[in-house]
Design a protein around this motif. Structure first.
Motif: not given
Length: 113
Positions: A25, A29, A96
């Motif tokens: 992540q 991100n 995401p």
């Protein structure tokens, strides 16, 4: 590393590809959220819950665009791919994610003729 690269080569609007090691992540991100790029990431056994959610996705509802067959090099090939919006169970594990697509091995080439 991405921030440094972005200073010399702005990544916004580009598609980044990365192997399963980067399917995190924080990486997504940064790439998508902060730098404005898109990313194609691979999910393997290092993300077991995410992989299970993808394997259980309702692939029957996925769009199946087909490319026309191509004949060359003595064989006929037809390619297809599956793409669908990321299911909620995938987004819950990996926010995401926008779309998902399975990776299947390439089929063996058709015999000549």
């Amino acid at each position: 590393m991405l921030r440094e690269l972005n200073q010399y080569y702005p990544l916004a609007g580009h598609v980044l590809t990365a192997d399963a090691l980067h399917t995190l992540q924080d990486f997504a991100n940064l790439a998508v959220g902060e730098l404005g790029a898109d990313a194609v990431l691979t999910v393997k056994d290092n993300q077991p819950a995410l992989r299970a959610a993808l394997e259980n996705a309702l692939w029957a509802k996925a769009a199946r665009p087909r490319q026309p067959g191509d004949k060359g090099h003595g064989r006929r090939e037809t390619r297809s791919h599956l793409v669908m919006d990321a299911p909620e169970e995938v987004k819950a594990l990996f926010p995401p994610a926008a779309q998902v697509a399975p990776r299947h091995p390439d089929p063996p080439p058709s015999p000549p003729g």
